[in-house]
Design an enzyme around this catalytic site. Sequence first.
Site, PDB file in Angstrom:
ATOM      1  N   LEU A  28       0.810  -1.212   0.000  1.00 45.46           N
ATOM      2  CA  LEU A  28       0.000   0.000   0.000  1.00 45.46           C
ATOM      3  C   LEU A  28       0.847   1.267   0.000  1.00 45.46           C
ATOM      4  CD1 LEU A  28      -2.785  -0.955   2.591  1.00 45.46           C
ATOM      5  CD2 LEU A  28      -2.883  -1.090   0.100  1.00 45.46           C
ATOM      6  N   GLY A  31       7.383   4.212   4.044  1.00 43.24           N
ATOM      7  CA  GLY A  31       7.924   5.423   4.647  1.00 43.24           C
ATOM      8  C   GLY A  31       9.257   5.129   5.282  1.00 43.24           C
ATOM      9  N   GLY A  34       8.942   1.929   7.741  1.00 40.00           N
ATOM     10  CA  GLY A  34       8.551   0.605   7.288  1.00 40.00           C
ATOM     11  C   GLY A  34       7.752   0.642   6.005  1.00 40.00           C
ATOM     12  N   LYS A  50       2.424  -3.213   8.868  1.00 39.68           N
ATOM     13  CA  LYS A  50       3.601  -2.384   8.656  1.00 39.68           C
ATOM     14  C   LYS A  50       4.823  -3.192   9.052  1.00 39.68           C
ATOM     15  CE  LYS A  50       5.517   2.183   9.247  1.00 39.68           C
ATOM     16  NZ  LYS A  50       5.226   3.574   9.623  1.00 39.68           N
ATOM     17  N   ASP A 144       4.137  11.911  14.634  1.00 35.78           N
ATOM     18  CA  ASP A 144       4.279  11.898  13.177  1.00 35.78           C
ATOM     19  C   ASP A 144       2.943  12.151  12.492  1.00 35.78           C
ATOM     20  OD1 ASP A 144       5.745  11.725  10.842  1.00 35.78           O
ATOM     21  OD2 ASP A 144       5.482   9.563  10.649  1.00 35.78           O
TER      22      ASP A 144
END
Length: 546
Positions: A28, A31, A34, A50, A144
Amino acid sequence: METEVMDGNEPPLAEHSRLGPYRLVQQLGEGGMGVVHLALDRQGRAVAIKVLRPHVAHDPDARARLAREVETLEIVRHPNVAPVLDADLDGPRPYLVTKYVPGPPLDDYVAEHGPMDGDDLTRLAEGLAGALDAIHAAGVIHRDLKPGNVLVVDGEPVLIDFGIAHAVDDIRLTMTGLVMGTPGYLAPEIVEGAEVSEATDWWGWAATLAFAATGRPPFGRGPMEAVLARVARGESDLRDTDPGLRPLLRAALDPHPDNRPSSTEVVEALRRYAAGEPVADGTRWSAHTQVIDNPPPPPPDAGPVSSDPPPPPPPPAQDPGRAPATAYPPIANGVSDWEAAMGAPAGVDPRIGRPGRSGEIAAVGAMLTALAAAAPLFAFGLLVSLGALARTADRSVTSLILRRTERGVRRSDVPLAVAASPLHFVLGLLGSLVFSIVPLIVAVGVMFTVAFLVSAGTGGLIEPIRPLPLAAGAVGGVLASWWGPGGASLRRGTRSLVRGLTPTQTARQVFLIVLGVIALGSIIWLTTTAELQPTWWPSSGPPELP
């Protein structure tokens, strides 16, 4: 025992490979921390996994802190937060499992629909504020919050990836992949290596809202050093934002955490904004806020600042032998799960993102309750039969999805599904019989309890096989069936059957009318029968009590 970690040379995980009990379907996104995959669990349910990068796996302390964060985050339950479902932080490929959210990231959403304003922006602001309150109450700092970590589903935001950055706070900001691409969404205290707090997340909240309102990063684009310098100085570009909301955003983007509004102040400011009142009047943080309606352009060192969104990444390469997969499968509301599965991309569960039909399912439960008070044996048989059909539907759809996940779309899918139908029905019937034992015990217990309480309250003796105890027992039995052992398959299959029976609004109304007639007929039967005696057909009479 020594923990096995990655050395950085492992090949990337391939689609349709397994990671623990999960089968990966497609990537999908990725970053600095991960790579995120859409995956299916053993029951065919969609999840987001992730897989953490090697620089996290190399650090045992980072793993330990992340494990503690996961334990805390598992208790977070909020509609605007993607819940943590599972994690494996000890294996060679550490991963975190969350609920799959079938919606695009906020940056993609803004690129397609344009900047938000009015009610849409208010929904985004309030939804993210509620999500932050929930994770802060669990003792977690997100750290984040940015457009890429906010998914939009039917206009509502869902926050993902929370807790990861907080767990690995010893990773250097200059490490490749952690800052690149999103330096304008890192709070000043993160850039400076200072202590983080809840105010850190409210800074990210404001930066994300500023992007949603304008379609561009609040601190511009350009070299990373220039963007981070503007972040540290608090030089945000809030042009084109709503003047009524601008004072709140500028206050939350203050480089000094103590000057930013608190959670309570943010909620009150949003209330004022929704009511059309000035958001900064009489607030503590208004003294630190200078409202600039026409701020100067970004300094020359920032490089060109474009108001256009960044171009979307190129689509991943597809295997020519497979149907192209999509991260957000469009499924029409008028299509049953089985029909959707016949045409769904390989490995994508057609039940993802479908409406649950809770109203119709509640009507089925009400019908069974009324029917149990009039004809208990018939109602119990109907419950077992419906459970068998629901579990058959769930097994059929799940087996098809798993087959296509492993082998892709094939012409033999329909013949194999038809051939396996009798086996699925037999297994569904056996499952329904076995898993009806606990609900039956619960129903009997509730019947006797209600009969005792009524008898104690009225001073008379009421038998447990009278309509009121029977109806109460039916409620307990239905709830035990739905949420007790084997309930997951029953819930999925029931939703599939109900969606197939009510694909349109007209069909839904007819379905509800039919259930209402059955329930009303059961009530009339009881009120017109002597002494409100339920029928025990096909038996000759009620069971004898000891």
